[in-house]
Design a protein around this motif. Sequence first.
Motif, PDB file in Angstrom:
ATOM      1  N   ASN A   1       7.448  -1.811 -11.162  1.00 55.52           N
ATOM      2  CA  ASN A   1       6.096  -1.461 -11.612  1.00 55.52           C
ATOM      3  C   ASN A   1       5.399  -0.562 -10.596  1.00 55.52           C
ATOM      4  O   ASN A   1       4.721   0.390 -10.962  1.00 55.52           O
ATOM      5  CB  ASN A   1       5.250  -2.721 -11.823  1.00 55.52           C
ATOM      6  N   GLY A   2       5.580  -0.888  -9.316  1.00 58.30           N
ATOM      7  CA  GLY A   2       4.956  -0.095  -8.254  1.00 58.30           C
ATOM      8  C   GLY A   2       5.476   1.332  -8.236  1.00 58.30           C
ATOM      9  O   GLY A   2       4.710   2.290  -8.130  1.00 58.30           O
ATOM     10  N   LEU A   3       6.801   1.480  -8.355  1.00 60.68           N
ATOM     11  CA  LEU A   3       7.390   2.824  -8.360  1.00 60.68           C
ATOM     12  C   LEU A   3       6.980   3.596  -9.603  1.00 60.68           C
ATOM     13  O   LEU A   3       6.746   4.801  -9.545  1.00 60.68           O
ATOM     14  CB  LEU A   3       8.912   2.738  -8.262  1.00 60.68           C
ATOM     15  N   ASN A   4       6.880   2.888 -10.728  1.00 63.01           N
ATOM     16  CA  ASN A   4       6.398   3.549 -11.941  1.00 63.01           C
ATOM     17  C   ASN A   4       4.960   4.014 -11.767  1.00 63.01           C
ATOM     18  O   ASN A   4       4.579   5.071 -12.270  1.00 63.01           O
ATOM     19  CB  ASN A   4       6.523   2.616 -13.150  1.00 63.01           C
ATOM     20  N   ALA A   5       4.164   3.236 -11.031  1.00 59.45           N
ATOM     21  CA  ALA A   5       2.776   3.630 -10.762  1.00 59.45           C
ATOM     22  C   ALA A   5       2.747   4.897  -9.906  1.00 59.45           C
ATOM     23  O   ALA A   5       1.919   5.783 -10.118  1.00 59.45           O
ATOM     24  CB  ALA A   5       2.024   2.493 -10.063  1.00 59.45           C
ATOM     25  N   VAL A   6       3.685   4.994  -8.949  1.00 58.70           N
ATOM     26  CA  VAL A   6       3.761   6.194  -8.102  1.00 58.70           C
ATOM     27  C   VAL A   6       4.133   7.407  -8.955  1.00 58.70           C
ATOM     28  O   VAL A   6       3.499   8.463  -8.864  1.00 58.70           O
ATOM     29  CB  VAL A   6       4.789   6.004  -6.955  1.00 58.70           C
ATOM     30  N   LEU A   7       5.149   7.230  -9.814  1.00 53.87           N
ATOM     31  CA  LEU A   7       5.580   8.337 -10.679  1.00 53.87           C
ATOM     32  C   LEU A   7       4.455   8.745 -11.642  1.00 53.87           C
ATOM     33  O   LEU A   7       4.230   9.935 -11.885  1.00 53.87           O
ATOM     34  CB  LEU A   7       6.831   7.921 -11.462  1.00 53.87           C
TER      35      LEU A   7
ATOM     36  N   GLN B   1       0.849  -1.182   0.000  1.00 52.29           N
ATOM     37  CA  GLN B   1       0.000   0.000   0.000  1.00 52.29           C
ATOM     38  C   GLN B   1       0.887   1.236   0.000  1.00 52.29           C
ATOM     39  O   GLN B   1       1.794   1.353   0.817  1.00 52.29           O
ATOM     40  CB  GLN B   1      -0.903  -0.004   1.227  1.00 52.29           C
ATOM     41  N   VAL B   2       0.624   2.121  -0.925  1.00 55.89           N
ATOM     42  CA  VAL B   2       1.352   3.393  -0.992  1.00 55.89           C
ATOM     43  C   VAL B   2       0.314   4.501  -1.115  1.00 55.89           C
ATOM     44  O   VAL B   2      -0.620   4.391  -1.905  1.00 55.89           O
ATOM     45  CB  VAL B   2       2.309   3.442  -2.214  1.00 55.89           C
ATOM     46  N   TRP B   3       0.497   5.539  -0.304  1.00 52.53           N
ATOM     47  CA  TRP B   3      -0.371   6.717  -0.384  1.00 52.53           C
ATOM     48  C   TRP B   3       0.460   7.894  -0.845  1.00 52.53           C
ATOM     49  O   TRP B   3       1.619   8.033  -0.458  1.00 52.53           O
ATOM     50  CB  TRP B   3      -0.978   7.028   0.987  1.00 52.53           C
ATOM     51  N   LEU B   4      -0.135   8.740  -1.672  1.00 51.24           N
ATOM     52  CA  LEU B   4       0.586   9.873  -2.238  1.00 51.24           C
ATOM     53  C   LEU B   4      -0.306  11.101  -2.262  1.00 51.24           C
ATOM     54  O   LEU B   4      -1.457  11.029  -2.693  1.00 51.24           O
ATOM     55  CB  LEU B   4       1.018   9.530  -3.674  1.00 51.24           C
ATOM     56  N   VAL B   5       0.238  12.214  -1.788  1.00 50.68           N
ATOM     57  CA  VAL B   5      -0.455  13.501  -1.921  1.00 50.68           C
ATOM     58  C   VAL B   5       0.547  14.506  -2.477  1.00 50.68           C
ATOM     59  O   VAL B   5       1.752  14.399  -2.242  1.00 50.68           O
ATOM     60  CB  VAL B   5      -1.024  14.013  -0.567  1.00 50.68           C
TER      61      VAL B   5
ATOM     62  N   ALA C   1       5.105  -0.862   3.718  1.00 47.12           N
ATOM     63  CA  ALA C   1       6.246  -1.775   3.590  1.00 47.12           C
ATOM     64  C   ALA C   1       7.551  -0.987   3.740  1.00 47.12           C
ATOM     65  O   ALA C   1       7.744   0.022   3.066  1.00 47.12           O
ATOM     66  CB  ALA C   1       6.206  -2.470   2.237  1.00 47.12           C
ATOM     67  N   ARG C   2       8.442  -1.450   4.608  1.00 46.89           N
ATOM     68  CA  ARG C   2       9.670  -0.683   4.914  1.00 46.89           C
ATOM     69  C   ARG C   2      10.534  -0.430   3.692  1.00 46.89           C
ATOM     70  O   ARG C   2      11.008   0.676   3.472  1.00 46.89           O
ATOM     71  CB  ARG C   2      10.502  -1.425   5.961  1.00 46.89           C
ATOM     72  N   LEU C   3      10.754  -1.461   2.907  1.00 44.78           N
ATOM     73  CA  LEU C   3      11.623  -1.316   1.742  1.00 44.78           C
ATOM     74  C   LEU C   3      11.021  -0.334   0.742  1.00 44.78           C
ATOM     75  O   LEU C   3      11.705   0.543   0.211  1.00 44.78           O
ATOM     76  CB  LEU C   3      11.858  -2.677   1.067  1.00 44.78           C
ATOM     77  N   ILE C   4       9.729  -0.466   0.515  1.00 44.48           N
ATOM     78  CA  ILE C   4       9.045   0.429  -0.427  1.00 44.48           C
ATOM     79  C   ILE C   4       9.085   1.859   0.096  1.00 44.48           C
ATOM     80  O   ILE C   4       9.266   2.805  -0.662  1.00 44.48           O
ATOM     81  CB  ILE C   4       7.577  -0.018  -0.656  1.00 44.48           C
ATOM     82  N   ARG C   5       8.942   2.016   1.423  1.00 44.42           N
ATOM     83  CA  ARG C   5       9.018   3.362   2.009  1.00 44.42           C
ATOM     84  C   ARG C   5      10.359   4.007   1.666  1.00 44.42           C
ATOM     85  O   ARG C   5      10.427   5.175   1.313  1.00 44.42           O
ATOM     86  CB  ARG C   5       8.825   3.277   3.528  1.00 44.42           C
ATOM     87  N   GLY C   6      11.440   3.234   1.762  1.00 46.86           N
ATOM     88  CA  GLY C   6      12.759   3.754   1.420  1.00 46.86           C
ATOM     89  C   GLY C   6      12.864   4.133  -0.042  1.00 46.86           C
ATOM     90  O   GLY C   6      13.372   5.200  -0.391  1.00 46.86           O
ATOM     91  N   LEU C   7      12.355   3.269  -0.913  1.00 47.39           N
ATOM     92  CA  LEU C   7      12.400   3.548  -2.353  1.00 47.39           C
ATOM     93  C   LEU C   7      11.556   4.771  -2.701  1.00 47.39           C
ATOM     94  O   LEU C   7      11.956   5.616  -3.500  1.00 47.39           O
ATOM     95  CB  LEU C   7      11.925   2.322  -3.148  1.00 47.39           C
ATOM     96  N   VAL C   8      10.391   4.871  -2.058  1.00 48.66           N
ATOM     97  CA  VAL C   8       9.515   6.027  -2.288  1.00 48.66           C
ATOM     98  C   VAL C   8      10.187   7.311  -1.792  1.00 48.66           C
ATOM     99  O   VAL C   8      10.122   8.360  -2.444  1.00 48.66           O
ATOM    100  CB  VAL C   8       8.130   5.817  -1.624  1.00 48.66           C
ATOM    101  N   ALA C   9      10.880   7.226  -0.641  1.00 47.48           N
ATOM    102  CA  ALA C   9      11.582   8.402  -0.100  1.00 47.48           C
ATOM    103  C   ALA C   9      12.626   8.889  -1.104  1.00 47.48           C
ATOM    104  O   ALA C   9      12.797  10.098  -1.312  1.00 47.48           O
ATOM    105  CB  ALA C   9      12.238   8.058   1.237  1.00 47.48           C
ATOM    106  N   LEU C  10      13.314   7.946  -1.745  1.00 51.50           N
ATOM    107  CA  LEU C  10      14.333   8.317  -2.737  1.00 51.50           C
ATOM    108  C   LEU C  10      13.696   8.886  -4.000  1.00 51.50           C
ATOM    109  O   LEU C  10      14.253   9.777  -4.633  1.00 51.50           O
ATOM    110  CB  LEU C  10      15.210   7.112  -3.065  1.00 51.50           C
ATOM    111  N   LEU C  11      12.526   8.382  -4.339  1.00 51.01           N
ATOM    112  CA  LEU C  11      11.806   8.946  -5.485  1.00 51.01           C
ATOM    113  C   LEU C  11      11.376  10.378  -5.164  1.00 51.01           C
ATOM    114  O   LEU C  11      11.525  11.281  -5.984  1.00 51.01           O
ATOM    115  CB  LEU C  11      10.590   8.073  -5.825  1.00 51.01           C
TER     116      LEU C  11
END
Length: 134
Positions: free
Chosen positions: A120-126, A54-58, A74-84
Motif C-alpha cells: 500500500n505504501g509503495l502504491n501511494a508513492v507511485l 515516512q517517505v519523501w518524494l520530489v 526506514a531502511r527496508l522501505i528505502r531499498g524498495l523505494v530505490a528499486l521503484l
Amino acid sequence: MNLPAEAVTALEAFQNAPGWEQRARLLMQWGERLPALSDVDMCDANRVHGCESQVWLVGELQDGHWRFKANSDARLIRGLVALLLARVNGLSAADLQQVDLADWFNQLGLGRQLSQSRSNGLNAVLQRMNELAG
C-alpha cells in the motif's frame, strides 16, 4: 515497454541472487545508494501520505522525462523505494501510468516479501508520482 537502464541493472542483480538473504542484502544496498534529500526537500509538502514509514518524494520534468528523488526513515522501505525509482526514472508521464508495481517486484523476486502495508505504501508513492506528473 522498454525498461530504463537502471531497472535492467536491478533486474539482473536480483534475478542472479540465489536466495532471499542475498536479495535482502541487495535491497539494503540499493537503499543505501539513494542520495540524501536536502532538509528543504524533506518537508511535509513532499511527504507521501499512506505510508506507515515516512517517505519523501520530489520529482522534476527534464525534456519530457520524469526524474524522481525519494528517501525514507526506514531502511527496508528505502531499498524498495530505490528499486521503484530505478523502474520509473526517465519515463514519460504516459509510461509512468503503465507501471505495474506488483509485476515489477515479482520480477525482482521480492513480491512475496511485500506485506499489505508495504505494498500500500509503495502504491501511494507511485500514485504521488503520477499526481506530480499529471
